[in-house]
Design a protein around this motif. Structure first.
Motif, PDB file in Angstrom:
ATOM      1  N   THR A 144     -11.605   4.416  10.467  1.00  0.00           N
ATOM      2  CA  THR A 144     -11.945   4.760   9.083  1.00  0.00           C
ATOM      3  C   THR A 144     -12.633   3.548   8.462  1.00  0.00           C
ATOM      4  O   THR A 144     -12.067   2.449   8.462  1.00  0.00           O
ATOM      5  N   ALA A 158     -13.259   1.799   5.376  1.00  0.00           N
ATOM      6  CA  ALA A 158     -12.783   1.835   3.987  1.00  0.00           C
ATOM      7  C   ALA A 158     -13.762   1.112   3.070  1.00  0.00           C
ATOM      8  O   ALA A 158     -13.964   1.509   1.929  1.00  0.00           O
ATOM      9  N   TYR A 212     -10.349   0.554   9.354  1.00  0.00           N
ATOM     10  CA  TYR A 212      -8.944   0.755   9.734  1.00  0.00           C
ATOM     11  C   TYR A 212      -8.890   1.559  11.020  1.00  0.00           C
ATOM     12  O   TYR A 212      -9.773   2.362  11.290  1.00  0.00           O
ATOM     13  N   PRO A 246     -13.142   7.102  -7.205  1.00  0.00           N
ATOM     14  CA  PRO A 246     -12.236   8.175  -6.797  1.00  0.00           C
ATOM     15  C   PRO A 246     -11.186   7.667  -5.821  1.00  0.00           C
ATOM     16  O   PRO A 246     -11.352   6.609  -5.204  1.00  0.00           O
ATOM     17  N   SER A 247     -10.152   8.448  -5.688  1.00  0.00           N
ATOM     18  CA  SER A 247      -9.082   8.089  -4.765  1.00  0.00           C
ATOM     19  C   SER A 247      -9.641   8.011  -3.342  1.00  0.00           C
ATOM     20  O   SER A 247     -10.435   8.852  -2.939  1.00  0.00           O
ATOM     21  N   GLY A 248      -9.273   6.995  -2.607  1.00  0.00           N
ATOM     22  CA  GLY A 248      -9.745   6.845  -1.242  1.00  0.00           C
ATOM     23  C   GLY A 248     -11.086   6.154  -1.145  1.00  0.00           C
ATOM     24  O   GLY A 248     -11.635   6.006  -0.059  1.00  0.00           O
ATOM     25  N   SER A 249     -11.619   5.670  -2.269  1.00  0.00           N
ATOM     26  CA  SER A 249     -12.937   5.040  -2.231  1.00  0.00           C
ATOM     27  C   SER A 249     -12.873   3.585  -1.758  1.00  0.00           C
ATOM     28  O   SER A 249     -13.906   2.974  -1.518  1.00  0.00           O
ATOM     29  N   GLY A 250     -11.651   3.039  -1.618  1.00  0.00           N
ATOM     30  CA  GLY A 250     -11.543   1.686  -1.076  1.00  0.00           C
ATOM     31  C   GLY A 250     -11.119   0.624  -2.076  1.00  0.00           C
ATOM     32  O   GLY A 250     -11.180  -0.566  -1.769  1.00  0.00           O
ATOM     33  N   LYS A 251     -10.656   1.053  -3.246  1.00  0.00           N
ATOM     34  CA  LYS A 251     -10.293   0.068  -4.280  1.00  0.00           C
ATOM     35  C   LYS A 251      -9.134  -0.836  -3.841  1.00  0.00           C
ATOM     36  O   LYS A 251      -9.212  -2.056  -3.950  1.00  0.00           O
ATOM     37  N   SER A 252      -8.088  -0.203  -3.346  1.00  0.00           N
ATOM     38  CA  SER A 252      -6.920  -0.999  -2.920  1.00  0.00           C
ATOM     39  C   SER A 252      -7.275  -1.895  -1.736  1.00  0.00           C
ATOM     40  O   SER A 252      -6.829  -3.042  -1.652  1.00  0.00           O
ATOM     41  N   THR A 253      -8.085  -1.366  -0.850  1.00  0.00           N
ATOM     42  CA  THR A 253      -8.524  -2.155   0.296  1.00  0.00           C
ATOM     43  C   THR A 253      -9.252  -3.416  -0.170  1.00  0.00           C
ATOM     44  O   THR A 253      -8.983  -4.528   0.301  1.00  0.00           O
ATOM     45  N   ARG A 275       0.818  -1.197   0.000  1.00  0.00           N
ATOM     46  CA  ARG A 275       0.000   0.000   0.000  1.00  0.00           C
ATOM     47  C   ARG A 275       0.862   1.261   0.000  1.00  0.00           C
ATOM     48  O   ARG A 275       0.518   2.266  -0.583  1.00  0.00           O
TER      49      ARG A 275
HETATM   50  N1  LIG Z   1      -3.705   1.051   6.566  1.00  0.00           N
HETATM   51  C1  LIG Z   1      -4.635   1.980   6.635  1.00  0.00           C
HETATM   52  N2  LIG Z   1      -4.898   2.575   7.805  1.00  0.00           N
HETATM   53  C2  LIG Z   1      -5.843   3.517   7.927  1.00  0.00           C
HETATM   54  N3  LIG Z   1      -6.617   3.918   6.904  1.00  0.00           N
HETATM   55  C3  LIG Z   1      -6.407   3.365   5.699  1.00  0.00           C
HETATM   56  C4  LIG Z   1      -5.420   2.364   5.503  1.00  0.00           C
HETATM   57  N4  LIG Z   1      -5.430   1.997   4.194  1.00  0.00           N
HETATM   58  C5  LIG Z   1      -6.397   2.716   3.626  1.00  0.00           C
HETATM   59  N5  LIG Z   1      -6.972   3.535   4.505  1.00  0.00           N
HETATM   60  C6  LIG Z   1      -8.086   4.437   4.265  1.00  0.00           C
HETATM   61  O1  LIG Z   1      -9.131   3.679   3.684  1.00  0.00           O
HETATM   62  C7  LIG Z   1      -9.728   4.399   2.648  1.00  0.00           C
HETATM   63  C8  LIG Z   1      -9.649   3.623   1.363  1.00  0.00           C
HETATM   64  O2  LIG Z   1      -8.316   3.573   0.953  1.00  0.00           O
HETATM   65  P1  LIG Z   1      -7.819   2.799  -0.337  1.00  0.00           P
HETATM   66  O3  LIG Z   1      -8.411   1.451  -0.337  1.00  0.00           O
HETATM   67  O4  LIG Z   1      -6.343   2.886  -0.435  1.00  0.00           O
HETATM   68  O5  LIG Z   1      -8.489   3.665  -1.501  1.00  0.00           O
HETATM   69  P2  LIG Z   1      -8.122   3.713  -3.049  1.00  0.00           P
HETATM   70  O6  LIG Z   1      -7.231   2.600  -3.366  1.00  0.00           O
HETATM   71  O7  LIG Z   1      -9.470   3.618  -3.696  1.00  0.00           O
HETATM   72  O8  LIG Z   1      -7.522   5.036  -3.271  1.00  0.00           O
HETATM   73  C9  LIG Z   1      -9.035   5.740   2.593  1.00  0.00           C
HETATM   74  O9  LIG Z   1      -9.785   6.658   3.329  1.00  0.00           O
HETATM   75  C10 LIG Z   1      -7.713   5.477   3.251  1.00  0.00           C
HETATM   76  O10 LIG Z   1      -7.245   6.647   3.880  1.00  0.00           O
END
Ligand SMILES: Nc1ncnc2c1ncn2[C@@H]1O[C@H](COP(=O)(O)OP(=O)(O)O)[C@@H](O)[C@H]1O
Ligand SMILES: [Mg+2]
Lengths: 404, 245
Positions: free
Chosen positions: B21, B23, B15, B42-49, A402
Motif C-alpha cells: 500500500t 500511503a 506499507y 479524506p480518511s486513508g489519504s495518509g495524514k497519520s502516516t 495508530r
Molecule cells: N501499518 C499499516 N500497514 C498497512 N497499511 C497501512 C498502515 N497504516 C496505514 N496504512 C494505510 O495507509 C493509508 C494511509 O493511512 P493513514 O495515514 O492512517 O491515513 P489517514 O490518517 O489520512 O486516515 C491507508 O490506506 C491505510 O490503510
C-alpha cells in the motif's frame, strides 16, 4: 525516584489483582522452599548431631604392619595376638603424634584413647563393655561427655569410672557406688562410679565405660601405649579431606566419621538431592508465573508503552520498567514467602514433639536461609522479566498509536 | 527563518511486503518556525502516516525528512529518541494519557524520561503548565477522573513540557464535543501565538481548519493543495500569525 522505578511501582499498584495473584504465587513457592529446606536442614543437622554426639570426627589408628615394626618385639606381638586376638594394635610413641595431628589445619582437638573389650560386674550382675581409658580434659573437647552427664561428674581420678545410664541400670549402681572392671588376663580392679552419662544412644549408654588413661592402659595390658587418637574438626563435612591429610602426614590410618556412617551419609545425600529437585521445579514454576503475568501486562500496557516511547522514553528505560517489576515481585513475594515458610516450620516443629515436649528435631531458621530465598526469588524474577521486558522495549510506538 | 523546522523532499511511504500500500507518494512540504498549519484530507489519504514520519515514529521508504535541520535517515534509534524528546511534542487522538499516572505526573513524563529523576522544579513546571491549560486544581487526578476535553488539555500541557519547536497533533479534537474541541483548539492557537511554537494539526473538521494560518490537503498520498489561510485577497493578508508577532 528514578523514572523507571516510579513507573514499575505504579504499574504494579495499578494492576492490583494481577499483582496480588502473582505475589501470592511467588510467596507460596518461596514459602514451600523455605519450609522444606528449614525442615530438611534441621532434620539432617539433628541426625548428624545425634550421630556425632558419641563419635569422634576422625579416629586415627595404627596400621597393623606398622604397629609391629613400632617398638614391640616379635615375641610380644605374637603373644598378644594369641591371648587376645580381638584386641587392636597399639600406638607407642604417641605424644609427638598428638602434636603433629593437632597442628593440622581445621583440627580443633585431639585426645589419646586406649580401648578394648572388658567386663563390668557388681555382685551377680555381669555386663560386656567397651573400656575407654581417656584423658578427660582433652577427650571432652572431642566428644562432649560433660554436657551429657545426668548424675555425678565427668571426673576421672585413679579409681573413678564414668558409665552410661543403661549400664548403671543394668548393674544397679548409682554415683558413689563401686563396680569391678575386668580387662582379662587376670587384670581387674574396683572403681567408684563418679558420673553417669546419657550420650543419646542406647548402645553407647550400655557399653561405654570411661576410666583414666593410665587405669585403662593397665587393665588392658597396654603398657604406655594407646589405641587411637580421637580428633574433632571444625567442619564436619571436611572430615574426609582432613582424615586423608592426617593419614598422609602420620602414616597411620585415619577414619573419618563418614566412613563409619556410610549409610547415614547416603540417606542425607539422597534427601538433599530430592529437596534440591523439588526446590528447582518450584523455582521454575515461580519464574514461569512471573514471566506470564508480565507478558500479559506488557500486552495490556502496550498503548502506555507506545506513548512513553513516543514521548522520548528510551528503549532501555522501558525495558528496565518491566525488569524492575519482575525483581520487585520476586523480592516482595519472597518476603511474604519467608514469613509463610517460617510460620509453617515453627508450627510443624511444635506439633512434632516428643512426649516430653521437646521438638523431635529443631527446624533451621537461620537468617541466611531467608537471604538466600530472597536472593534466588529476586534473581528469578529479574530473569523471568527479561523476555517480556524486551518485548515491551521492542514495541513500535507508531503501530500502537495508530491502532486507536 | 534561515532553516525550516520541517522539510520533506519527495517522501514515499509503502506499507506491507506482499501487497504494497503506498500511503505517501512523493510529498514535498516545508514548515517554517512559528507556523500553525492544518493537515486535512479524506480518511486513508495518509495524514497519520505523514505525522508518524515527521514524529520520528516511523521511517520513510524513499525521500528525505529533515526535522530541525537534521536528516532523520542518518539517526539511529537513540538519536531519534533524543531528537524526538528535544524537538517534538505530540498530541494524539487516542491514548491521551497514562492512566496509572496523575495529571501532573503525565505532564512530567517527557522531562522525567529525559532526566531520569523527578525533582521539585519539574513538578512546579508541570503545575504551571496545567495552570496554563486551566487545570491547576486537577493536578492530582488520575486520567480516568477527567473528562475527554480535560484529558486532551493535559496532553497538550504534556506536549509543551519540553518547550518543543514543533508540536504534532493527530486529530486532537476528534473525540471531543464541539465546545471542548473549540476550547482545545483555542489553547493550541494561544501557545502558537505566545510561544511561537510551530504546530502541524491533522483535523477532519473544516471549521477548525479555517482557524489556522495554512491548510495543507492530502489526497491519495499526495499534496493536492497547500494554501495560506485565509486565502490571498481575503480580509487577512498572507502574513501569518508568526510574522505578525
Ligand atoms: N501499518 C499499516 N500497514 C498497512 N497499511 C497501512 C498502515 N497504516 C496505514 N496504512 C494505510 O495507509 C493509508 C494511509 O493511512 P493513514 O495515514 O492512517 O491515513 P489517514 O490518517 O489520512 O486516515 C491507508 O490506506 C491505510 O490503510
Ligand atoms: Mg489518521
Amino acid at each position: 525516584m528514578p523514572f523507571e522505578w516510579f513507573l514499575a511501582l505504579r504499574f504494579l499498584r495499578e494492576g492490583r489483582l494481577q499483582s496480588l495473584l502473582i505475589l501470592a504465587g511467588v510467596a507460596v513457592g518461596v514459602g514451600v522452599i523455605v519450609f522444606l529446606s528449614a525442615l530438611i536442614t534441621g532434620l539432617q543437622a539433628s541426625l548428624v548431631d545425634k550421630t556425632l554426639g558419641s563419635q569422634a570426627h576422625v579416629i586415627v589408628r595404627p596400621e597393623e604392619e606398622q604397629a609391629r615394626v613400632l617398638g614391640n618385639s616379635d615375641a610380644a606381638v605374637t603373644l598378644r595376638r594369641e591371648n587376645a586376638p580381638q584386641r587392636r594394635e597399639l600406638i607407642d610413641e604417641w605424644q609427638p603424634l598428638l602434636e603433629t595431628i593437632a597442628a593440622e589445619p581445621d583440627v580443633l582437638a585431639v585426645s589419646p584413647v586406649v580401648s578394648g573389650p572388658a567386663f563390668a560386674s557388681r555382685g551377680a550382675a555381669l555386663e560386656a563393655i567397651t573400656l575407654n581409658g581417656i584423658v578427660p580434659a582433652s577427650f571432652d573437647q572431642v566428644i562432649r561427655v560433660s554436657d551429657s552427664i545426668v548424675s555425678g561428674r565427668f571426673e576421672l581420678s585413679g579409681e573413678d569410672v564414668v558409665i552410661g545410664r543403661e549400664l548403671a541400670e543394668d548393674l544397679g549402681v548409682a554415683v558413689g557406688e563401686r563396680i569391678r572392671l575386668d580387662g582379662g588376663e587376670q587384670r581387674s580392679a574396683v572403681f567408684r562410679v563418679s558420673g553417669i552419662f546419657d550420650l543419646g544412644s542406647r548402645e553407647v549408654n550400655e557399653r561405654w565405660v570411661f576410666v583414666a588413661l593410665r587405669s585403662g592402659q593397665s587393665l588392658l595390658s597396654a603398657g604406655n601405649s594407646i589405641s587411637t587418637v580421637d580428633v574433632r574438626v571444625g567442619d564436619i563435612f571436611a572430615a574426609d579431606a582432613i582424615a586423608a591429610r592426617i593419614a598422609e602426614r602420620t602414616g597411620l590410618i585415619a577414619d573419618p566419621w563418614t566412613k563409619l556412617n556410610a549409610q547415614l551419609l547416603v540417606a542425607l545425600r539422597s534427601q538433599s538431592a530430592s529437596s534440591f529437585i523439588i526446590r528447582f521445579f518450584i523455582t521454575v514454576a515461580v519464574a514461569l508465573g512471573i514471566a506470564s503475568v508480565l507478558t500479559v501486562s506488557v500486552v495490556q500496557k502496550s498503548s502506555e508503552i507506545g506513548i512513553l516511547k513516543a514521548l522520548g522514553t528510551s528503549t532501555e528505560r522501558v525495558r528496565r520498567v518491566f525488569v524492575i517489576q519482575g525483581g520487585l515481585v520476586g523480592l516482595i513475594g519472597s518476603g511474604l514467602g519467608s514469613v509463610i515458610g517460617a510460620t509453617l516450620a515453627l508450627f510443624f516443629s511444635r506439633i512434632a514433639q516428643t512426649p516430653t515436649g521437646e521438638p523431635t528435631f529443631p527446624v533451621d531458621l537461620s537468617p541466611q536461609r531467608f537471604l538466600v530465598a530472597a536472593l534466588v526469588a529476586t534473581v528469578t524474577g529479574l530473569l523471568a522479566a527479561v523476555a517480556p521486558a524486551s518485548r515491551a522495549a521492542k514495541l513500535d510506538p507508531a503501530k500502537v498509536i495508530r491502532r486507536g | 527563518m534561515a532553516e525550516p523546522i520541517l522539510q520533506l523532499e519527495g517522501v514515499v511511504k509503502d506499507y506491507g511486503t506482499e501487497v504494497i500500500t503506498r500511503a505517501l507518494d512523493g510529498v514535498d512540504l516545508r514548515l517554517e518556525a512559528g507556523e500553525f498549519a492544518a493537515l486535512i484530507g479524506p480518511s486513508g489519504s495518509g495524514k497519520s502516516t505523514l505525522l508518524n514520519l515527521v514524529g520520528l515514529l516511523d521511517r520513510a521508504t524513499a525521500g528525505r525528512v529533515f526535522v530541525a535541520g537534521q536528516e532523520v535517515a542518518t539517526l539511529d534509534d537513540r538519536g531519534l529518541t533524543r531528537l524526538r524528546r528535544r524537538t517534538l511534542g505530540f498530541v494524539f487522538q487516542f491514548h491521551h494519557l497514562l492512566p496509572a499516572l496523575t495529571a501532573e505526573e503525565n505532564v512530567m513524563v517527557p522531562l522525567w524520561a529525559e532526566r531520569g529523576r523527578a525533582d521539585e522544579e519539574m513538578r512546579r513546571h508541570a503545575r504551571e503548565l496545567l495552570g496554563e491549560v486551566g487545570l491547576a486544581e486537577r493536578a492530582g487526578s488520575k486520567s480516568g477522573e477527567l473528562s475527554g476535553g480535560q484529558q486532551q488539555r493535559v496532553a497538550i500541557a504534556r506536549a509543551l513540557a519540553m518547550s518543543p519547536a514543533l508540536v504534532l497533533a493527530d486529530e486532537p479534537t476528534g473525540n471531543l464535543d464541539t465546545k471542548s474541541a473549540d476550547a482545545v483548539f483555542d489553547l493550541l492557537r494561544r501557545f502558537n501565538r505566545e510561544r511561537g511554537t510551530t504546530f502541524l494539526v491533522v483535523t477532519h473538521d473544516p471549521r477548525l481548519a479555517q482557524r489556522t494560518d495554512r491548510i495543507v490537503e492530502l489526497v491519495d498520498g499526495r499534496i493536492c493543495c497547500d494554501n495560506p489561510w485565509p486565502p490571498r485577497g481575503g480580509e487577512r493578508p498572507q502574513g501569518t500569525m508568526a510574522q505578525e508577532r
